[in-house]
Write a protein that holds these residues in place. Structure first.
Motif, mmCIF file in Angstrom:
data_model
loop_
_atom_site.group_PDB
_atom_site.id
_atom_site.type_symbol
_atom_site.label_atom_id
_atom_site.label_comp_id
_atom_site.label_asym_id
_atom_site.label_seq_id
_atom_site.Cartn_x
_atom_site.Cartn_y
_atom_site.Cartn_z
ATOM 1 N N HIS A 130 0.966 -1.119 0.056
ATOM 2 C CA HIS A 130 -0.053 -0.067 0.126
ATOM 3 C C HIS A 130 1.119 1.272 -0.156
ATOM 4 N N ASP A 131 0.399 2.390 -0.439
ATOM 5 C CA ASP A 131 0.989 3.607 -0.458
ATOM 6 C C ASP A 131 0.693 4.141 0.781
ATOM 7 N N VAL A 132 1.809 4.905 1.337
ATOM 8 C CA VAL A 132 1.482 5.328 2.812
ATOM 9 C C VAL A 132 2.102 6.965 2.688
ATOM 10 N N LEU A 133 1.269 7.819 2.741
ATOM 11 C CA LEU A 133 1.603 9.195 2.577
ATOM 12 C C LEU A 133 1.648 10.020 3.881
ATOM 13 N N VAL A 134 2.735 10.634 4.482
ATOM 14 C CA VAL A 134 2.699 11.452 5.611
ATOM 15 C C VAL A 134 2.950 12.568 5.274
ATOM 16 N N PHE A 135 2.166 13.438 6.125
ATOM 17 C CA PHE A 135 2.118 14.925 6.210
ATOM 18 C C PHE A 135 2.153 15.460 7.595
ATOM 19 N N ARG A 136 2.616 16.687 7.797
ATOM 20 C CA ARG A 136 2.710 17.440 9.169
ATOM 21 C C ARG A 136 2.134 18.695 9.219
ATOM 22 N N ALA A 137 1.419 19.055 10.488
ATOM 23 C CA ALA A 137 0.845 20.397 10.655
ATOM 24 C C ALA A 137 1.933 21.235 10.817
ATOM 25 N N PRO A 138 1.864 22.373 10.635
ATOM 26 C CA PRO A 138 2.836 23.379 10.897
ATOM 27 C C PRO A 138 3.023 23.451 12.430
ATOM 28 N N PRO A 139 4.185 23.746 12.982
ATOM 29 C CA PRO A 139 4.596 23.882 14.374
ATOM 30 C C PRO A 139 3.648 25.189 14.877
ATOM 31 N N ALA A 140 3.811 25.324 16.124
ATOM 32 C CA ALA A 140 3.071 26.564 16.755
ATOM 33 C C ALA A 140 3.563 27.782 16.173
ATOM 34 N N ALA A 141 4.925 27.893 16.164
ATOM 35 C CA ALA A 141 5.282 29.088 15.780
ATOM 36 C C ALA A 141 5.251 29.769 14.368
ATOM 37 N N THR A 142 4.489 28.763 13.653
ATOM 38 C CA THR A 142 4.208 29.304 12.250
ATOM 39 C C THR A 142 2.661 29.060 11.866
ATOM 40 N N CYS A 143 2.108 28.794 12.952
ATOM 41 C CA CYS A 143 0.333 28.808 12.729
ATOM 42 C C CYS A 143 -0.336 29.954 12.336
ATOM 43 N N ALA A 144 0.293 30.999 13.002
ATOM 44 C CA ALA A 144 -0.322 32.335 12.837
ATOM 45 C C ALA A 144 0.064 33.003 11.510
ATOM 46 N N ALA A 145 1.286 32.469 10.841
ATOM 47 C CA ALA A 145 1.831 33.553 9.804
ATOM 48 C C ALA A 145 0.977 33.277 8.552
ATOM 49 N N ALA A 146 0.404 34.367 8.168
ATOM 50 C CA ALA A 146 -0.365 34.559 7.054
ATOM 51 C C ALA A 146 0.235 34.102 5.891
ATOM 52 N N GLY A 147 -0.646 33.352 5.260
ATOM 53 C CA GLY A 147 -0.262 33.074 3.607
ATOM 54 C C GLY A 147 0.852 32.189 3.706
ATOM 55 N N ALA A 148 1.291 31.605 4.953
ATOM 56 C CA ALA A 148 2.411 30.680 4.802
ATOM 57 C C ALA A 148 2.186 29.232 4.228
ATOM 58 N N LEU A 149 3.129 28.751 3.370
ATOM 59 C CA LEU A 149 3.066 27.743 2.466
ATOM 60 C C LEU A 149 3.397 26.509 3.043
ATOM 61 N N PRO A 150 2.820 25.513 3.037
ATOM 62 C CA PRO A 150 3.503 24.560 3.683
ATOM 63 C C PRO A 150 4.780 23.943 3.012
ATOM 64 N N ALA A 151 5.979 23.776 3.584
ATOM 65 C CA ALA A 151 7.173 23.454 3.166
ATOM 66 C C ALA A 151 7.260 21.935 3.710
ATOM 67 N N ARG A 152 8.398 21.303 3.172
ATOM 68 C CA ARG A 152 8.663 19.786 3.451
ATOM 69 C C ARG A 152 8.962 19.744 4.795
ATOM 70 N N GLY A 153 8.294 18.924 5.467
ATOM 71 C CA GLY A 153 8.525 18.886 7.085
ATOM 72 C C GLY A 153 9.529 17.712 7.304
ATOM 73 N N PRO A 154 10.203 17.899 8.448
ATOM 74 C CA PRO A 154 11.486 17.001 8.716
ATOM 75 C C PRO A 154 10.795 15.349 8.879
ATOM 76 N N VAL A 155 11.663 14.648 8.523
ATOM 77 C CA VAL A 155 11.391 13.098 8.678
ATOM 78 C C VAL A 155 11.798 12.615 9.923
ATOM 79 N N PRO A 156 10.645 12.389 10.800
ATOM 80 C CA PRO A 156 11.097 11.864 12.174
ATOM 81 C C PRO A 156 12.097 10.542 12.176
#
Length: 299
Positions: free
Chosen positions: A254-280
């Motif tokens: 199966h294909d498994v896709l992992v995404f991440r919500a922005p951290p608290a420091a950037t949640c309020a940034a207006a118009g912030a685009l999702p960048a590649r999140g760090p791989v745990p």
């Protein structure tokens, strides 16, 4: 659309960032998914798009702390909820339909009777968001509409998936992860691009891509795949072969896709685009951990 293409979002004026997916193979192969042996109700097999138990357990162990909360916004038979309980995490599921609500509750109850100490609840879609709370991890399956058609079905399926991921985004704690499992789905003999649809919907939901993984559904024996398709898989492949007059392969992953919500420091940034999140690091190193023995043993 493929994984490397940038989805077209008419309501966005800024270009979406390109990124290179991080491939990871999960050793979650299992014969028949061991539903009966692990205490699931016999009716669980009716949920053909369920998240395999071993795949759910792998994601939960890799991406949540002990005692964390796992949410499935379309829980179906409740395999994600049961595996969260087995891993010592709290679980919340949203059931779409009374049949799935009853079945997922039955599976959760069985897990509790077998000694699961964490809490779990299954709620209908009518419950308010405040009653559900937030989660450290969301795990769900890609469930395209049953009436998918070549002409209009893709848009309909994308709209439903986008709405689900946007709602899920509001339920994630800052920095939390979202995992979507996509089983192979054919339409009139052609393989649908499930990962592409998921990636497009996640971009619309403002989720940062982390990794695209492969979760094996076939056991490993001394580093080799032991490919033994089930009777249902073989029957489905035979039907497609008759329709298309071409050989059809039975998928072993199966294909498994992992995404991440922005951290608290950037949640309020207006118009912030999702960048590649760090791989745990645990997402890659978990295979060597003793606590994965139950997942490997499912094979």
């Amino acid at each position: 659309m493929t994984w490397y293409q940038i989805p077209e979002l008419p309501h966005e004026q800024l270009p979406m960032p390109r990124w290179d997916p991080v491939p990871t193979i999960w050793p979650t192969g299992q014969r028949g998914e061991q539903l009966v042996e692990r205490g699931y109700s016999a009716a669980t097999v009716r949920d053909h798009r369920r998240v395999p138990p071993a795949t759910a357990a792998y994601a939960i162990l890799a991406l949540t702390p002990h005692g964390g909360t796992v949410l499935d916004p379309d829980c179906g038979a409740g395999t994600v909820l049961v595996e969260a309980l087995r891993c010592g995490r709290h679980a919340v599921g949203v059931a779409h339909g009374r049949r799935w609500w009853a079945l997922s509750r039955a599976n959760v109850t069985a897990a509790k009777r077998q000694g699961a100490a964490a809490d779990a609840m299954v709620l209908p879609t009518s419950r308010p968001q405040e009653e559900i709370g937030t989660a450290d991890l969301i795990v769900t399956a890609w469930r395209p509409p049953a009436d998918l058609t070549p002409d209009a079905g893709h848009d309909k399926g994308d709209d439903r998936l986008t709405a689900t991921l946007k709602w899920s985004r509001t339920m994630l704690n800052p920095g939390g992860h979202l995992v979507v499992v996509a089983r192979a789905r054919r339409l009139r003999g052609y393989l649908l691009d499930g990962p592409g649809h998921i990636h497009k919907a996640a971009m619309a939901a403002r989720l940062a891509p982390v990794a695209r993984c492969i979760a094996l559904t076939t056991p490993l024996d001394d580093g080799r795949l032991v490919f033994q398709p089930t009777w249902t898989q073989r029957r489905s492949a035979d039907r497609v072969e008759r329709l298309t007059s071409r050989p059809v392969a039975v998928p072993a992953h199966h294909d498994v896709l992992v995404f991440r919500a922005p951290p608290a420091a950037t949640c309020a940034a207006a118009g912030a685009l999702p960048a590649r999140g760090p791989v745990p690091a645990r997402l890659r190193a978990l295979v060597d951990q003793p606590e994965l023995a139950d997942v490997r043993g499912a094979a």
